[in-house]
Design an enzyme around this catalytic site. Structure first.
Site, PDB file in Angstrom:
ATOM      1  N   SER A 283       0.987  -1.250   0.015  1.00 26.77           N
ATOM      2  CA  SER A 283       0.246   0.084   0.321  1.00 26.77           C
ATOM      3  C   SER A 283       0.894   1.131  -0.162  1.00 26.77           C
ATOM      4  O   SER A 283       1.948   0.979   0.783  1.00 26.77           O
ATOM      5  CB  SER A 283      -0.720  -0.367   1.094  1.00 26.77           C
ATOM      6  OG  SER A 283      -1.233   1.036   2.253  1.00 26.77           O
ATOM      7  N   LYS A 284       0.280   2.600  -0.163  1.00 26.57           N
ATOM      8  CA  LYS A 284       1.329   3.874  -0.311  1.00 26.57           C
ATOM      9  C   LYS A 284       0.808   4.324   0.515  1.00 26.57           C
ATOM     10  O   LYS A 284       1.559   5.414   0.785  1.00 26.57           O
ATOM     11  CB  LYS A 284       0.862   4.565  -1.662  1.00 26.57           C
ATOM     12  CG  LYS A 284       1.227   3.570  -3.486  1.00 26.57           C
ATOM     13  CD  LYS A 284       0.821   4.065  -4.440  1.00 26.57           C
ATOM     14  CE  LYS A 284       1.703   3.659  -6.059  1.00 26.57           C
ATOM     15  NZ  LYS A 284       0.914   4.358  -7.010  1.00 26.57           N
ATOM     16  N   ARG A 285       0.457   4.047   1.134  1.00 31.80           N
ATOM     17  CA  ARG A 285      -0.673   4.713   2.107  1.00 31.80           C
ATOM     18  C   ARG A 285       0.031   4.496   3.687  1.00 31.80           C
ATOM     19  O   ARG A 285      -0.138   5.564   5.074  1.00 31.80           O
ATOM     20  CB  ARG A 285      -2.281   5.041   2.343  1.00 31.80           C
ATOM     21  CG  ARG A 285      -2.283   5.458   0.741  1.00 31.80           C
ATOM     22  CD  ARG A 285      -2.876   6.919   1.228  1.00 31.80           C
ATOM     23  NE  ARG A 285      -3.240   7.350  -0.423  1.00 31.80           N
ATOM     24  CZ  ARG A 285      -2.826   8.403  -1.226  1.00 31.80           C
ATOM     25  NH1 ARG A 285      -1.565   9.127  -0.795  1.00 31.80           N
ATOM     26  NH2 ARG A 285      -3.129   8.684  -2.766  1.00 31.80           N
TER      27      ARG A 285
END
Ligand code: GLU
Length: 530
Positions: A283-285
């Site tokens: 995930s990028k978050r």
């Protein structure tokens, strides 16, 4: 629309247009490798972004005269995150990946923020409309929604039906004269041309099968990612595009744009996915994939770069553990990049950090820096508990901190300096205080006498290792005629003010002989002067 007015001096714009739009070969640009990292400022720099920036940087720096650019792709004004650009730049600079050209560095191909290049896109789109590679689309959002719903009803992939391709130029003129809102779309060709991906080999995606004509200019007159990306790569003389796999399906559109302009495209290399340890998509978050998180946790940038290259490859050996950025540049080769996705291995990151820590501790100037880092951490987190006067000074001395670092490192107890501030080690930075030791006066044994005897023994012993200390403590216990338990409890408390904690021998080893004696004397003084 402020960016539309005056961001580009006309002279530069026309120079750029002359250079790019009317010349196809662009030989000057092509001489040296020019690559770019082109993030959108929609969040923090994460491991995937770091990986892309790093490989572009390594590729540029491993070629004579190679240049690495930072370009900010901020045309989607609705997704901008305040301060994201500054943070991205800070994190790149922390990692040692410094752009040769970029928003802060400047350069002769700027501006390096897309929102400041809007006029260039406006001029460029005219060329594509004129040569009929692109067209005005007047479909209303409502119609587009109906088209989507209709496709869904038929069980087809929802996509634009390219209806506005049909308008003649006079019909378009008429609609424009009536101020009908519009976007500009690219005419996709029925079959997309394949390309030779530097990593994947011959690759193709027939996008016209899956989607309608893509938008190049939105109704707010801002370009879409595809359009601005291609126009800028061309005008910035980009020779190679190294980017994540997720952009692979965009490449046919980009190649079609190059063809429509009559420009030579750059070479593409699509880097495989980075996966979580359990094989799921990164995930990028999440906090734990952001570069800032690793920085705050006290990892060294070199270790984080090793972590990333362990997955992506690019070197003859398996991984780059212990390599500096300079060594990575020397040994990097694009051909050695991995073609398959790889999983993160957090244990490897710790190990890589330990190796860099060891190397730093062994080198004069970087050793001093590690000591300095620990001192800063201690002052930030333990300033209150350091005590006063000589003891405080001693705790903050380079000798004391250096000894602790060596001792903890040799025993494999720390991966990074920050580990020394974990709760097990807190006693190192907390001098015994009156409140924490004074109940020793009423202990069941004569603690003052015990401390005197202990100091006496410690100051004359020849070695200061675990075996010797063990023997000395046993003899002390025997000599005093007490049982071991109250003696060890009292010594622990006298050394640290703690009633519970690590073994006394371990405490003494970490504190070192001089500081152990100093602490015992300090407590003795408290007990005998109050
Ligand atoms: N702005 C895109 C991103 O956020 C750039 C993709 C590319 O490198 O073309 O990653």
């Amino acid at each position: 629309m402020a960016a539309l007015t005056g961001a580009w001096p006309v002279s530069r714009l026309s120079r750029c247009l002359r250079r790019g739009l009317h010349c196809t070969g662009n030989l000057y640009h092509r001489r040296c490798v020019r690559v770019r990292f082109a993030p959108s400022p929609t969040g923090m720099l994460h491991l995937g972004g770091l990986r892309t920036a790093l490989y572009n940087y390594l590729f540029a720096k491993s070629k004579p005269g190679g240049k690495f650019l930072l370009r900010i792709e901020d045309t989607d004004q609705t997704r901008l995150v305040p301060n994201a650009i500054e943070k991205l730049e800070d994190m790149l600079s922390w990692a040692g990946i410094s752009p040769d050209e970029g928003p802060s560095q400047g350069g002769s191909y700027g501006p390096y923020k897309q929102s400041e290049r809007i006029e260039l896109y406006q001029e460029s789109i005219k060329v594509l409309v004129q040569n009929e590679s692109a067209y005005h689309c007047f479909c209303t959002p409502r119609r587009l929604e109906l088209v989507r719903k209709e496709a869904a009803r038929r069980g087809e992939t929802p996509r634009y039906d390219n209806r506005c391709r049909q308008w003649s130029s006079s019909e378009v003129k008429e609609k424009l004269a009536r101020n009908t809102p519009y976007v500009i779309r690219l005419k996709l060709e029925a079959t997309a041309e394949p390309w030779d991906d530097l990593l994947k080999g011959r690759t193709s995606h027939n996008i016209a099968d899956a989607e309608g004509d893509p938008v190049l200019i939105k109704s707010d007159r801002f370009p879409t990612y595809h359009f601005a990306n291609v126009v800028d790569d061309h005008h910035m003389g980009i020779t190679h595009v190294l980017r994540g796999d997720e952009w692979q399906t965009s490449t046919p559109k980009h190649l079609l744009l190059y063809k429509s302009f009559g420009w030579d495209p750059p070479r593409y290399a699509h880097l495989p996915l980075i996966l979580n340890k359990d094989g799921t998509k990164l995930s990028k978050r999440g906090d734990d994939v952001q570069v800032e998180h690793f920085k705050n946790e006290g990892y060294y940038p070199e270790a984080l770069l090793n972590y990333v290259t362990k997955i992506g490859g690019g070197f003859s050996s398996d991984g780059t553990t212990g390599f500096s950025l300079e060594e990575m540049i020397q040994q990097f080769s694009l051909e050695r990049l991995r073609r398959n996705s790889g999983r993160l291995d957090p244990e490897y990151l710790d190990e890589a950090n330990r190796i860099h820590l060891g190397a730093k501790l062994g080198r004069g100037c970087s050793r001093q820096q590690v000591i300095e880092d620990v001192r800063t951490l201690v002052l930030a987190g333990h300033s209150q508990s350091l005590g006063e006067g000589t003891l405080r000074e001693q705790i903050l001395s380079s000798e004391y901190i250096g000894n602790i670092l060596d001792c903890a490192f040799e025993e494999g107890r720390i991966m990074k300096p920050k580990d020394l501030l974990k709760s097990d080690w807190r006693f190192l930075w907390s001098a015994p205080r009156r409140e924490t030791v004074q109940d020793l006066k009423t202990a069941s044994i004569d603690v003052a006498h015990l401390l005197e005897g202990c100091c006496q023994r410690l100051s004359v012993i020849t070695g200061f290792d675990a075996d010797q200390l063990q023997t000395e403590l046993q003899e002390l216990v025997r000599g005093e005629g007490y049982s071991a338990r109250p003696v060890m409890h009292s010594l622990r408390q006298a050394l640290s003010g703690l009633k519970e904690g690590p073994r006394v021998v371990d405490m003494m080893l970490a504190l070192g002989r001089d500081h152990t004696i100093q602490r015992l004397k300090h407590t003795l003084h408290i007990l005998t002067h109050s």
